[in-house]
Design an enzyme around this catalytic site. Structure first.
Site, mmCIF file in Angstrom:
data_model
loop_
_atom_site.group_PDB
_atom_site.id
_atom_site.type_symbol
_atom_site.label_atom_id
_atom_site.label_comp_id
_atom_site.label_asym_id
_atom_site.label_seq_id
_atom_site.Cartn_x
_atom_site.Cartn_y
_atom_site.Cartn_z
ATOM 1 N N CYS A 193 -10.635 -0.771 15.480
ATOM 2 C CA CYS A 193 -11.135 0.003 16.628
ATOM 3 C C CYS A 193 -11.042 -0.908 17.848
ATOM 4 O O CYS A 193 -11.211 -2.117 17.737
ATOM 5 C CB CYS A 193 -12.593 0.467 16.528
ATOM 6 N N ARG A 244 -5.038 -1.071 17.840
ATOM 7 C CA ARG A 244 -6.152 -1.299 16.908
ATOM 8 C C ARG A 244 -6.623 -0.009 16.242
ATOM 9 O O ARG A 244 -7.430 -0.048 15.310
ATOM 10 C CB ARG A 244 -7.336 -1.944 17.636
ATOM 11 N N TRP A 274 -10.302 3.730 14.868
ATOM 12 C CA TRP A 274 -9.655 3.708 13.543
ATOM 13 C C TRP A 274 -10.732 4.178 12.585
ATOM 14 O O TRP A 274 -11.693 3.462 12.301
ATOM 15 C CB TRP A 274 -9.199 2.286 13.229
ATOM 16 N N ASN A 277 -17.513 -0.648 16.671
ATOM 17 C CA ASN A 277 -16.428 -1.053 15.782
ATOM 18 C C ASN A 277 -17.083 -1.671 14.555
ATOM 19 O O ASN A 277 -17.933 -2.547 14.696
ATOM 20 C CB ASN A 277 -15.541 -2.088 16.506
ATOM 21 N N GLY A 278 -16.710 -1.222 13.362
ATOM 22 C CA GLY A 278 -17.284 -1.823 12.159
ATOM 23 C C GLY A 278 -17.830 -0.773 11.215
ATOM 24 O O GLY A 278 -17.548 0.420 11.355
ATOM 25 N N GLU A 303 8.776 -7.614 -4.516
ATOM 26 C CA GLU A 303 8.261 -7.437 -3.153
ATOM 27 C C GLU A 303 8.883 -8.485 -2.220
ATOM 28 O O GLU A 303 9.253 -8.174 -1.081
ATOM 29 C CB GLU A 303 6.722 -7.528 -3.177
ATOM 30 N N LYS A 339 11.137 -7.515 1.082
ATOM 31 C CA LYS A 339 10.851 -8.010 2.442
ATOM 32 C C LYS A 339 12.112 -8.613 3.057
ATOM 33 O O LYS A 339 12.409 -8.395 4.215
ATOM 34 C CB LYS A 339 9.734 -9.074 2.441
ATOM 35 N N GLU A 395 14.779 -5.825 3.910
ATOM 36 C CA GLU A 395 14.499 -4.941 5.047
ATOM 37 C C GLU A 395 14.385 -5.702 6.365
ATOM 38 O O GLU A 395 14.667 -5.143 7.419
ATOM 39 C CB GLU A 395 13.256 -4.083 4.798
ATOM 40 N N HIS A 431 20.050 -11.598 -19.795
ATOM 41 C CA HIS A 431 20.668 -10.354 -20.260
ATOM 42 C C HIS A 431 21.702 -9.823 -19.267
ATOM 43 O O HIS A 431 22.080 -8.660 -19.338
ATOM 44 C CB HIS A 431 19.588 -9.304 -20.524
ATOM 45 N N LYS A 480 8.062 3.638 10.003
ATOM 46 C CA LYS A 480 6.794 3.198 9.413
ATOM 47 C C LYS A 480 6.271 4.222 8.421
ATOM 48 O O LYS A 480 5.705 3.882 7.406
ATOM 49 C CB LYS A 480 5.769 2.963 10.543
#
Ligand code: F6R
Length: 637
Positions: A15, A47, A96, A122-123, A506, A510, A513, A529, A632
């Protein structure tokens, strides 16, 4: 009574918050409060963008507010249609969502004291339900589902008894539990903004005849570069000519003043070169925030958002994780933990493959849909299919009120804050943590683990934010240098076993991309193998090595795999646990991460791989925040 997991001293939930006062009279004002607050909100929109709102106090003592769900542009459209009177005192918020969906009613500011007091926040206020019950009993009515409105009502109550906004804020801060930055203005106090912070950020901006408050310096960097830090549990009152900071007892304290030398773009990124760099550094907080408030004093997990009947959870005979990309790798990590803790079979399926396979799911299946955005169409369709088959679905999601949690039976939110960089980093770590919380919750419910066993695992989980911070502090320079040295490679292989396998995948994703180079993540045992044919002189191979204290012989097996590729000329870079001297002999370079348990290791070993991919792409001159061809949120099938 509950206590809460607060693994770090500083908990940063998202936030954006702005506060402003100036002494210019309305007529000759060159900075109107509305302009300053809106420009601050624009800079803080990264934010959170679920809603935005402002509150102004006019020189005549009128409180005026406007708020709107959606992006800041929805609020500015509203203000263009219904302008607010000129004012020199104001606060603003970009949200947020955490408590209550992203609606107009839940947007900040929230009002109390008959509409004379406005509060932004915020929180997460942990004891809001308890406070709310008392306030309702006293006749207070609430218009939103937020914890913020409860804080506003509590502040109003304290203002009535103390008659002083600063004192009332101090008393309120002592009554609230959890994480908060609160800002308040009152119609009876023009020219004053009062704030308090605990485990949530707030910084002061000093001006000439004007002062500012912001979640970070981006809020006021267009107006001043002189900032003052505010300590934990401190209350601050700004007026046009003064800034007074006090501790929770009311003793005056000196904040630390500093000059901001970032440019405005860097300010939004917290001084980092890219959002991705910032988000990699957000990870200790993202993990801490995801753990926040999910355990009671007895060490029992309390997942309040788990709206699936306990009897159903006790009788499920299979768990199916559905997700895409990085979120699916988080699911693959979690699978090892959940099967180990709960003794329930766990399948992990790419969401876009799931429904076309005619999967066997029914009332006894728990489907876990993991999604940062909550809007990935492949995952939405898989959720719908699972529910049609009678399965219960729990969403693990970072975006409050998005489609996937709305269409699921329950939602467990990761509190990573908005992820701006297209490639996922902090969402991955918090998804793993949320899955672990779910796994431990099921183990507790189904009696698979003793209470002390669960508490011991939670203790290790609590230690992770500080360990991730150590990886960032101690390994970053080494990994940056490694990436720069390798900027011309055209292929990198990643190897891992057990939980190290999804970490390897992963790491490869990264690199693909961000740096647009060929990369593959393999199960180290699979190499012989077939894929070992890829190894040639100088091939860069990054190997995630398990702890020696982990599963029998796993460490030795991975050492053998390193030897196999090294014997064929590979350049071997090893990620290993501190103290593992054995690996040195087989590696051209070792990156050490702190000791932890086998199942927690992915939360540490992933971090150097993220930094490696980011820096290699940067060295190639690529835009790490917006890699080519990617979006995104993938809202098409
Ligand atoms: C990779 C990445 C993607 C997402 C995937 C799912 O860095 O970000 O692979 O993980 O598109 O997205 P969400 O989690 O929003 O469903």
């Amino acid at each position: 009574m509950r206590t809460y997991l607060t693994p770090l001293r500083k908990i940063r939930l998202m936030c954006g918050i702005v506060g402003y006062v100036s002494k210019a009279s309305v007529d000759n004002a060159d900075h109107s409060a509305l302009d300053v607050v809106l420009s601050g909100l624009k800079r803080l929109e990264y934010r959170g963008y679920d809603s935005a709102g402002v509150a102004l106090v006019t020189a005549g003592g009128e409180l005026e507010t406007a708020k709107k769900a959606g992006k800041l542009s929805a609020l500015t459209d509203e203000l263009a249609e219904h302008p607010l009177p000129a004012a020199q005192t104001g606060i603003g918020h970009t949200r947020w969502a955490t408590h209550g969906g992203p609606t107009d009613a839940n947007a900040h500011p929230h009002l109390a004291d008959g509409g004379k007091l406005a509060v932004i926040h915020n929180g997460i206020i942990e004891n809001f339900a308890h406070l709310k019950a008392d306030l309702v009993a006293e006749g207070v009515e609430f218009l939103s589902q937020t914890d913020t409105e409860v804080a506003a009502a509590q502040l109003a109550k304290n203002f009535q008894t103390t008659g002083d906004l600063t004192e009332a804020m101090r008393v309120t801060a002592t009554q609230l539990e959890g994480a908060f930055t609160l800002l308040a203005v009152h119609a009876d106090a023009p020219g004053t903004v009062v704030a308090a912070r605990r485990n949530s950020p707030l910084v002061i901006g000093l001006g000439e005849g004007e002062n500012f408050l912001g979640s970070d310096v981006a809020a006021f960097i267009d107006y001043t570069r002189t900032a003052v830090e505010i300590g934990q549990d401190e209350v601050v009152t700004i007026t046009p000519d003064a800034v007074v900071i006090t501790d929770i007892e009311g003793n005056e304290v000196q904040g630390t003043q500093y000059e901001v030398n970032w440019d405005t773009a860097a300010a939004e990124k917290g001084g980092f070169a890219s959002f991705m760099d910032k988000e990699i550094h957000d990870q200790p907080q993202a993990v801490a925030d995801t753990l926040l408030g999910r355990m009671d004093t007895d060490g029992k997990l309390a997942l309040d958002e788990m709206h699936i009947d306990e009897t159903v959870l006790k009788t499920i005979d299979k768990i199916v994780v559905i997700a895409c990309g990085t979120a699916a790798y988080a699911g693959q990590v979690a699978r090892y933990a959940i099967e180990h803790w709960c003794r329930v079979p766990v399948e992990v399926e790419l969401a876009h493959e799931f429904r076309y396979r005619d999967p066997v799911v029914n009332e006894k299946t728990l489907v876990v849909a993991i999604s940062q955005s909550g809007e990935t169409m492949d995952t939405i369709m898989a959720v719908r299919h699972a529910r049609q088959q009678g399965a219960k679905v729990i969403a693990i999601c970072n975006t409050y009120g998005s489609t996937i949690p709305r269409e699921s039976d329950a939602a467990l939110y990761t509190h990573a804050g908005p992820e701006i960089a297209v490639a996922s980093t902090k969402a991955f770590l918090s998804q793993v943590v949320a899955c672990y919380l779910l796994g431990l919750y099921l183990a507790q419910l189904r009696g698979n683990k003793f209470r002390d066993e669960i508490a011991a695992i939670l203790t290790e989980l609590q230690a992770i934010p500080a360990k991730v911070q150590r990886v960032l502090d101690e390994d970053k320079e080494q990994v940056l240098a490694l990436a720069r040295r390798n900027q011309d490679v055209d292929s990198v292989l990643f190897l891992g076993r057990h939980v190290g396998f999804p970490v390897a995948m992963e790491g490869a994703l990264k690199l693909k991309e961000l740096a647009y180079i060929h990369a593959e993540g393999f199960a180290a045992g699979e190499l012989k193998h077939g894929p070992i044919a890829l190894i040639d002189d100088g091939q860069l191979v990054i190997i995630v090595v398990p702890s020696k204290r982990g599963r029998d012989s796993l460490h030795a097996k991975v050492i053998s795999n390193i030897q196999e590729v090294r014997a064929r000329g590979a350049n071997t870079v090893v990620i290993a646990e501190e103290g593992d001297e054995e690996v040195r002999e087989f590696a051209s370079e070792v990156i050490y991460v702190p000791e932890t348990t086998t199942l927690m290791a992915p939360l540490l070993t992933t971090v150097p791989l993220q930094i490696f991919a980011m820096e290699l792409a940067t060295a190639k001159g690529l835009d790490v925040d917006q890699p080519r061809n990617l979006a995104k949120s993938v809202t098409v099938e």
